[in-house]
Scaffold this motif. Sequence first.
Motif, mmCIF file in Angstrom:
data_model
loop_
_atom_site.group_PDB
_atom_site.id
_atom_site.type_symbol
_atom_site.label_atom_id
_atom_site.label_comp_id
_atom_site.label_asym_id
_atom_site.label_seq_id
_atom_site.Cartn_x
_atom_site.Cartn_y
_atom_site.Cartn_z
ATOM 1 N N LEU A 292 0.855 -1.181 0.000
ATOM 2 C CA LEU A 292 0.000 0.000 0.000
ATOM 3 C C LEU A 292 0.896 1.236 0.000
ATOM 4 N N ASN A 293 1.488 1.504 -1.153
ATOM 5 C CA ASN A 293 2.461 2.591 -1.279
ATOM 6 C C ASN A 293 1.723 3.913 -1.478
ATOM 7 N N MET A 294 1.117 4.422 -0.388
ATOM 8 C CA MET A 294 0.286 5.620 -0.486
ATOM 9 C C MET A 294 0.818 6.716 0.420
ATOM 10 N N SER A 295 0.667 7.946 -0.042
ATOM 11 C CA SER A 295 1.080 9.109 0.738
ATOM 12 C C SER A 295 0.131 9.327 1.909
ATOM 13 N N SER A 296 0.694 9.466 3.113
ATOM 14 C CA SER A 296 -0.136 9.709 4.294
ATOM 15 C C SER A 296 -0.874 11.039 4.190
ATOM 16 N N PHE A 297 -0.206 12.043 3.632
ATOM 17 C CA PHE A 297 -0.847 13.350 3.479
ATOM 18 C C PHE A 297 -2.011 13.274 2.494
ATOM 19 N N ALA A 298 -1.822 12.520 1.407
ATOM 20 C CA ALA A 298 -2.900 12.357 0.431
ATOM 21 C C ALA A 298 -4.077 11.610 1.050
ATOM 22 N N ILE A 299 -3.786 10.635 1.904
ATOM 23 C CA ILE A 299 -4.856 9.905 2.587
ATOM 24 C C ILE A 299 -5.672 10.846 3.458
ATOM 25 N N VAL A 300 -4.994 11.733 4.193
ATOM 26 C CA VAL A 300 -5.699 12.691 5.049
ATOM 27 C C VAL A 300 -6.576 13.622 4.215
ATOM 28 N N LEU A 301 -6.038 14.110 3.094
ATOM 29 C CA LEU A 301 -6.812 15.002 2.230
ATOM 30 C C LEU A 301 -8.046 14.303 1.668
#
Length: 361
Positions: A292-301
């Motif tokens: 799950l190579n996802m940006s934590s900041f993008a997840i929050v947004l």
Amino acid sequence: MASADSEKLRSIGISIIAVGVVIAGLVLGRSFLIPLAIAVLLWNLLEALIDGFRRVGIGRVRLPRSIAALLAIAAVSFFVYLIVNILLAQGGAVAEAWPHYGERLKSIAADLALWLGPDYSAKVREVIGRVDLTRHAAGLFVTAQSLLLNAILIVLYVGFLMGERRYVSQKIAALFPDAGQARDTDKMLSAISGGIRRYIWIKTLISLLTALLSYAVLRGLGVDFAETWALLIFFLNYIPNIGSVIGVIFPTVLALVQFDTLVPFFTIGIGLTAIQLIIGNVVDPMLTGRSLNMSSFAIVLLLAFWGTIWGVVGMFLCVPIMMLMMIVCANVPSWRWVAVLLSKDGRIDVQPPGPIPNSQR
């Protein structure tokens, strides 16, 4: 030169309008889209369970898909049965315990008067006096009716999705006469499905472990409705970042009004927080790795975005939708930059997790 600039501005304008239309459609069509999205998620959960049961066997002998499907449906049905039983069994206990909680809240308000003074104490008492579960009974009944209708609709969607799955490859071949384009589309859909299934499987295991450990802490300290809180923690763990925080706050606050001392309050808060931190920072990365190579900041947004337009359900669906966006954008050259921004380290892997035979599609 001017013509090129005009074409570029026109393209940007069309993109902005298209995004606006999509967002408006998501908001206006939420009553139709939310059950459909949940059904797709549950369908992928069933497919993940079916794949898991099919891997169980002796030597090269594997379970037929029909038997594996029955076992997966039975497992999900049993889990739903447990949830309903827990909620129904503890519903009456909440009403019985509420008078005690009310008295405890008044006692806390009286203690606050010594610290805050009479003016602030009066405001606190006024707020506590407004807390009455019985006043919301009618609204809860209407909500229960809506949930029941949506549940029936979701079950129908899942049933039809399972029935249609065998024709996916044929439909793709009919839609794209070019063999290479059909193969690329089939590969992208396999990557999306495989990624969502992997996420659901890993998140379910992590949520179950978190709920069981939290239940042991709550039960050991004698917190009321430990089963309900463990169930709530299980579901909240699917909401990235804020779900674990809410899962700690609710039972900790209950301990404040249930017990006469602050020791259980601090013990439960520290215990549940430790469980969340250990699992979130040690176990979760070990299981997920780079899958799950996802940006934590993008997840929050995206969590804020989907929570705004679809409420709590949107928060649950945030990560699967983000995964879908990453894979689709990675396969469209003009939108690849979106996938890069959504990723954690800029590396995009659009390969499916493994070959899926045609018989399983």
